[in-house]
Design a protein around this motif. Sequence first.
Motif, PDB file in Angstrom:
ATOM      1  N   ASP A   1      24.378  96.697  69.046  1.00 52.32           N
ATOM      2  CA  ASP A   1      23.826  98.444  68.002  1.00 52.32           C
ATOM      3  C   ASP A   1      23.868  99.756  69.542  1.00 52.32           C
ATOM      4  O   ASP A   1      23.162 100.424  69.363  1.00 52.32           O
ATOM      5  CB  ASP A   1      22.399  98.142  68.601  1.00 52.32           C
ATOM      6  N   LEU A   2      23.282  99.354  70.765  1.00 53.68           N
ATOM      7  CA  LEU A   2      23.479 100.090  72.434  1.00 53.68           C
ATOM      8  C   LEU A   2      25.055 100.653  72.145  1.00 53.68           C
ATOM      9  O   LEU A   2      25.024 101.655  72.455  1.00 53.68           O
ATOM     10  CB  LEU A   2      23.020  98.959  73.329  1.00 53.68           C
ATOM     11  N   ALA A   3      26.018  99.569  72.193  1.00 50.03           N
ATOM     12  CA  ALA A   3      26.751  99.535  72.719  1.00 50.03           C
ATOM     13  C   ALA A   3      27.637 100.845  71.759  1.00 50.03           C
ATOM     14  O   ALA A   3      27.943 102.072  72.063  1.00 50.03           O
ATOM     15  CB  ALA A   3      28.038  98.354  72.801  1.00 50.03           C
ATOM     16  N   LEU A   4      27.492 100.341  70.617  1.00 50.04           N
ATOM     17  CA  LEU A   4      28.018 101.908  69.577  1.00 50.04           C
ATOM     18  C   LEU A   4      27.426 102.970  69.600  1.00 50.04           C
ATOM     19  O   LEU A   4      27.521 103.492  69.383  1.00 50.04           O
ATOM     20  CB  LEU A   4      27.322 101.231  67.959  1.00 50.04           C
ATOM     21  N   HIS A   5      25.734 102.893  69.694  1.00 54.60           N
ATOM     22  CA  HIS A   5      24.653 103.717  69.610  1.00 54.60           C
ATOM     23  C   HIS A   5      25.391 104.534  71.085  1.00 54.60           C
ATOM     24  O   HIS A   5      25.513 106.342  71.084  1.00 54.60           O
ATOM     25  CB  HIS A   5      23.517 103.683  70.285  1.00 54.60           C
TER      26      HIS A   5
ATOM     27  N   ALA B   1      28.488 104.874  72.797  1.00 55.16           N
ATOM     28  CA  ALA B   1      29.632 105.373  72.067  1.00 55.16           C
ATOM     29  C   ALA B   1      29.558 106.303  71.167  1.00 55.16           C
ATOM     30  O   ALA B   1      30.246 107.715  71.854  1.00 55.16           O
ATOM     31  CB  ALA B   1      30.634 104.120  71.869  1.00 55.16           C
ATOM     32  N   ALA B   2      28.342 106.332  70.377  1.00 52.47           N
ATOM     33  CA  ALA B   2      28.079 107.987  69.248  1.00 52.47           C
ATOM     34  C   ALA B   2      28.064 108.701  70.583  1.00 52.47           C
ATOM     35  O   ALA B   2      27.888 110.108  70.169  1.00 52.47           O
ATOM     36  CB  ALA B   2      27.422 107.142  68.083  1.00 52.47           C
ATOM     37  N   ARG B   3      27.130 109.222  71.453  1.00 47.96           N
ATOM     38  CA  ARG B   3      26.521 110.362  71.316  1.00 47.96           C
ATOM     39  C   ARG B   3      27.610 110.126  72.512  1.00 47.96           C
ATOM     40  O   ARG B   3      27.255 111.744  72.876  1.00 47.96           O
ATOM     41  CB  ARG B   3      25.253 109.576  71.517  1.00 47.96           C
ATOM     42  N   PHE B   4      28.209 109.607  73.732  1.00 42.83           N
ATOM     43  CA  PHE B   4      28.537 110.398  74.765  1.00 42.83           C
ATOM     44  C   PHE B   4      30.454 109.524  74.636  1.00 42.83           C
ATOM     45  O   PHE B   4      30.471 108.844  74.232  1.00 42.83           O
ATOM     46  CB  PHE B   4      28.085 109.203  76.193  1.00 42.83           C
ATOM     47  N   SER B   5      31.196 110.809  74.866  1.00 44.33           N
ATOM     48  CA  SER B   5      32.434 110.568  75.355  1.00 44.33           C
ATOM     49  C   SER B   5      32.328 109.494  76.187  1.00 44.33           C
ATOM     50  O   SER B   5      31.776 109.903  77.479  1.00 44.33           O
ATOM     51  CB  SER B   5      33.106 112.296  75.664  1.00 44.33           C
ATOM     52  N   THR B   6      33.443 108.600  76.676  1.00 38.84           N
ATOM     53  CA  THR B   6      33.364 106.865  77.031  1.00 38.84           C
ATOM     54  C   THR B   6      33.695 106.550  77.725  1.00 38.84           C
ATOM     55  O   THR B   6      35.179 107.135  76.885  1.00 38.84           O
ATOM     56  CB  THR B   6      31.954 106.762  77.210  1.00 38.84           C
ATOM     57  N   THR B   7      34.417 105.943  78.495  1.00 33.61           N
ATOM     58  CA  THR B   7      35.358 105.043  79.234  1.00 33.61           C
ATOM     59  C   THR B   7      35.310 104.083  78.743  1.00 33.61           C
ATOM     60  O   THR B   7      33.750 103.134  78.729  1.00 33.61           O
ATOM     61  CB  THR B   7      36.195 104.886  80.377  1.00 33.61           C
ATOM     62  N   ARG B   8      35.924 102.378  78.986  1.00 33.06           N
ATOM     63  CA  ARG B   8      35.670 101.842  78.943  1.00 33.06           C
ATOM     64  C   ARG B   8      34.802 101.350  80.146  1.00 33.06           C
ATOM     65  O   ARG B   8      33.768 100.366  79.686  1.00 33.06           O
ATOM     66  CB  ARG B   8      37.031 101.119  78.569  1.00 33.06           C
ATOM     67  N   LEU B   9      35.024 101.325  80.712  1.00 27.26           N
ATOM     68  CA  LEU B   9      34.574 101.679  82.397  1.00 27.26           C
ATOM     69  C   LEU B   9      33.093 101.144  82.325  1.00 27.26           C
ATOM     70  O   LEU B   9      32.130 101.092  82.508  1.00 27.26           O
ATOM     71  CB  LEU B   9      35.297 101.534  83.576  1.00 27.26           C
ATOM     72  N   LYS B  10      33.205 103.148  81.708  1.00 29.93           N
ATOM     73  CA  LYS B  10      31.425 103.466  81.770  1.00 29.93           C
ATOM     74  C   LYS B  10      30.751 102.860  80.467  1.00 29.93           C
ATOM     75  O   LYS B  10      29.993 102.768  80.877  1.00 29.93           O
ATOM     76  CB  LYS B  10      31.396 105.578  81.596  1.00 29.93           C
ATOM     77  N   LEU B  11      31.351 102.335  79.420  1.00 33.80           N
ATOM     78  CA  LEU B  11      30.309 101.491  78.525  1.00 33.80           C
ATOM     79  C   LEU B  11      29.862 100.055  79.107  1.00 33.80           C
ATOM     80  O   LEU B  11      28.887 100.141  78.994  1.00 33.80           O
ATOM     81  CB  LEU B  11      31.809 101.087  77.516  1.00 33.80           C
TER      82      LEU B  11
END
Length: 189
Positions: free
Chosen positions: A30-34, A36-46
């Motif tokens: 849920d944290l990961a989905l939230h 990724a939904a809120r910020f444009s991100t990269t795999r490393l930043k996630l």
Amino acid sequence: MVDEMKGKGRPRRGDERRVPPPLDEAKLRDLALHYAARFSTTRLKLLRYLGRKLKERGWAGAQPADVDALADRLAELGYVNDAAFAAMKSRAMAARGLGQRRVTEALAAAGVAADDRGEAPDEQAALATALAFARRKRLGPFAKAASDDPASRQKAFAAMLRAGHAMAVTRAILAARSIEEAEMLLGSD
């Protein structure tokens, strides 16, 4: 005595920090989905974000947390896209007048692989970006008052280089004596 004065010996509202419960697989997803939904991100930043959350809250699952598999799954679903992030970030930074070297460094820091960064802009696009930066920062021919002071020229030169512009482009723009002369650089090739 001071504590008693603030609230009759009781802690003030908000002074006690509630410790969130440790994460499990569902909460981590849920944290990961939230994120990724809120910020444009990269795999490393996630991965960095999830690692930080695991460090803050701990892990309650039976097996160790598999953040790599979670990040891979979000990338597979298209929620995390390094190439799209690189294109968006490159456009935004170029619009601010930042040069290719600065854009490349920012993308590398965000964990974007070299093949996902896209093509380097051509010479004319790099010159246009540098001119936009000089105009925005009022450097060289775009300054309010023309100055032959070596210290101010050096300061302008350093600002252009810090913004990621090539040395040859920086020299050409700062050598221009008028706005028209600087803009004529775009027509020459």
